[in-house]
Every structure is written in C-alpha cells, then in structure tokens.
Design an enzyme around this catalytic site. Structure first.
Site, short mmCIF file in Angstrom:
data_model
loop_
_atom_site.label_atom_id
_atom_site.label_comp_id
_atom_site.label_asym_id
_atom_site.label_seq_id
_atom_site.Cartn_x
_atom_site.Cartn_y
_atom_site.Cartn_z
N ARG A 177 0.60 -1.26 0.03
CA ARG A 177 -0.08 0.05 0.10
C ARG A 177 0.79 1.41 0.06
NH1 ARG A 177 -2.32 -3.85 -1.04
NH2 ARG A 177 -4.28 -4.67 -0.35
N SER A 257 -11.31 -0.32 2.20
CA SER A 257 -10.70 -0.46 3.58
C SER A 257 -10.02 0.61 4.04
CB SER A 257 -9.65 -1.72 3.18
OG SER A 257 -10.17 -2.81 2.51
N GLU A 358 -5.59 4.31 5.81
CA GLU A 358 -5.34 4.05 4.08
C GLU A 358 -5.50 5.45 3.39
OE1 GLU A 358 -5.75 1.11 0.26
OE2 GLU A 358 -6.13 0.15 2.56
#
Length: 368
Positions: A177, A257, A358
C-alpha cells in the site's frame, strides 16, 4: 474563485471545463467534503498538463482528484483548486499483453476490458473503486494481488519542471500500500502501463477466501483459473461485503478498506495470539522478519461489530464489513474522524497494535 484573467486562460484550453458548483462530497465515494475555491475538469492529458502548469505558475494550492475513492476531505470552504482528471483512454496490445490506461479511466472498467480481452493479472482487483492513476500511488491490492505485480511504468508530470516522462515501476519504491508518490505532490500520474498474461488464465492464486470460492486445493502449487471466473468470484465476494459502490447502498459510501493491515514484529503477533487464543488467527509473513495481521480481525476482536455504533449514527462501520467506515447519508468529516479515532484507539488499547488509515486526508486528520 480563480482570478478572472487566469480563469479565462484556463477555460480557453481545449478539453478543460471550469466548474464553480461542485463540492468534494460530489467527488468522493465517502460523499463527504466541502467546496473548493474552484474546480477544473480536464478531459485530455494535454489539457491536464496545460492546466496544472498555469495553476502552478500562479502558485495556487491544488488537489488532484481522480475517482475520489481514497480521500477524506474536511467540511466547509477549502482554499484549494480541485483539478479533476477525466481522461479515460485505454489501449490493449493483445499480442504482447501490454495495457495502457489514462489516469482518469475508471479502474474497474480497465479490469473489465482486460478480462474481456482474455488477459490475466488484475482480475483479483475487480470492483475496487477509483481511477487507474491512483492504483500505483498506493499500490492497490486485494486477494493476494497488487498493482506492482503487473505495473511496468507510469507516465508522470513533474510539477517542478512540468516535463512529462515515462518512469519505470522499479523507481517507485513499491511496497504494501505504498509508493514514493503517495505522500508528495511533486508528480501527477498521467497514465499507467501494465504487463498482463495472454493465455486467458489468472495470475497464480493463493488459498484463502477467494481460493475456497474457486474450489482451489491447498495442494495445488500454483493454481490458476480462467480470468472471467476469477473476476466473477471477486465481485461476488466484494458485493457481499458492501465493497462495490452502489449509489443506493450506504454500506458502499466509504473509502474502501479504511485501515491497512498492520505489519508487526513476531513478538507482538504472538502477544495478540496469546490474548485472543484463536488457533485460526490470521497472520502472514510480510518479509524482513515481520508479520502481517488482519485489520478487520483486530477491529472485531477489540469489540467493534458490523454497524458500530448502531442505528441512527451518521457514520458507522459497514453492516457488511468491519474494515469499511461509512457515511450513513448525512455524515460530516468530523463524524468520520470521531469514528476512525474510536476504532484506532480501541484496537491500540486492546492489542497494542496501531492501525494506520489508508485514505489521504485533506484539511483534516484522524488526530483532529
């Protein structure tokens, strides 16, 4: 608003449209956020480059917006110009499996086109909201696949020199990520190039939730399945979790998410295991002697259930999936921040594990 002379100059660019009415609630999948000073919609790469150069030369604060699926934006009026990427060309070379997509192309449309062409490699990334240009920035991933697995290069606009060039994927420091583009405004992704498989089969799949859906045995060393079969299975799984955007379903009014899966020392993973005592606790090797834990599993074991804090809340966990923080219809950024902070602090207090959000925060943060 823009200075009138600058507005006229930008409006004169072919492929540009000025928008004085749009809000960030209109531009993000969370449907939260206030109003920019102005918005500049760019339908071609050339228009995007020209508009950014003019705005940069005027030293104006910019926010580059694609699909808006990874943004948490503050309420109220924001001192920023929204540059909205609406480029959408996708080209596929069936002979060598190269796919090139403009930054503004809808990501799931790109995946769909690749599957229709019989190309494998990104089928596990079906249903992920957002635009193609965002995928290398945060190295989007799901079900054992990451964009870095297939990314060959990206076309970037350097905002210092305003030069356009193709940059090899190896220069992006891609990891879980993350890329070196994530926390900087120095460059804008204009296009991406992917190297896909040409035999009609998926990339090798790992055993797990998706593997069980596809009847994959743990004994299969490098299981592969037809790309369309994999895409259909992924979309079924994501829809069941409210992770495919549906305008009438508030469980999908989210940034996907919300927390990354934490990567921790084995000692901390052992401590979590000892505290919970579940033999099936998800933990995976993460390289460099680290382990990856499941953020959703930690959230649930910390006492936060689907739909928390319950009916009537303006922001809540999805009723289908604890890793999605959702807008139930009229949430403000402050409502989402309060929920995110409650979840993060609860997991930290219970397990000593810090969850990291995130999304990218604009004008607000989880610590506000």
């Amino acid at each position: 608003m823009l200075d009138s002379s600058l507005a006229q100059e930008i409006a004169a660019i072919d492929g540009v449209e000025l928008d004085s009415k749009v809000t960030f609630a209109d531009l993000t999948t969370l449907r939260i956020g206030g109003k920019p000073r102005s918005a500049v919609r760019c339908q071609t790469t050339e228009a995007l480059v020209s508009a950014i150069k003019l705005l940069d030369d005027a030293s104006l604060p910019l926010l580059i917006v694609g699909g808006g699926s990874n943004l948490v934006v503050a309420d109220g009026d924001l001192d920023v110009i929204a540059v909205i990427i609406e480029t959408d060309d996708v080209s596929i070379n069936l002979t060598d499996g190269l796919l090139t997509a403009d930054a503004g192309a809808v990501w799931d449309d790109v995946v769909h086109l690749s599957v229709d062409a019989g190309l494998g490699g990104i089928e596990c990334l079906s249903g992920i909201p957002g635009s193609a240009g965002a995928t290398p920035v945060q190295n989007v991933g799901a079900y054992g696949t990451e964009v870095s697995d297939v990314l060959t290069r990206v076309q970037l606009l350097d905002r210092t020199t305003h030069q356009v060039s193709w940059v090899d994927a190896s220069e992006l420091d891609l990891s879980y990520r993350y890329s070196n583009l994530k926390f900087t405004n120095r460059a804008v992704v204009l296009a991406i190039e992917l190297q896909l498989l040409t035999d009609g089969l998926s990339a090798p799949l790992r055993f797990g939730e998706l593997g069980r859906r596809l009847a994959i045995s743990e004994a299969e060393p490098h299981p592969r399945r037809p790309v369309r079969m994999v895409r259909d299975a992924v979309l079924e799984l994501r829809r069941a979790k409210g992770m495919v955007v549906e305008h009438t379903d508030h469980d999908t009014w989210s940034a996907g998410s919300f927390f990354t899966n934490p990567i921790v020392d084995p000692a901390l993973a052992d401590a979590v295991f000892e505290k919970v005592g579940e033999p099936t606790m998800p933990r995976f090797p993460a390289g460099d002697g680290k382990e990856k834990l499941s953020a959703a599993w930690l959230i649930e074991r910390a006492g936060f259930k689907k739909g928390h804090p319950g009916a009537g809340a303006k922001a809540s966990l999805s009723t289908k999936h604890t890793l999605a923080l959702t807008n139930r219809g009229d949430a403000r950024a402050s409502d989402l921040v309060a929920l995110a902070k409650e979840i993060r602090d609860g997991v930290l207090e219970t397990f000593g594990v810090t969850l990291v959000p995130e999304p990218v925060w604009i004008g607000i943060s989880i610590d506000d």
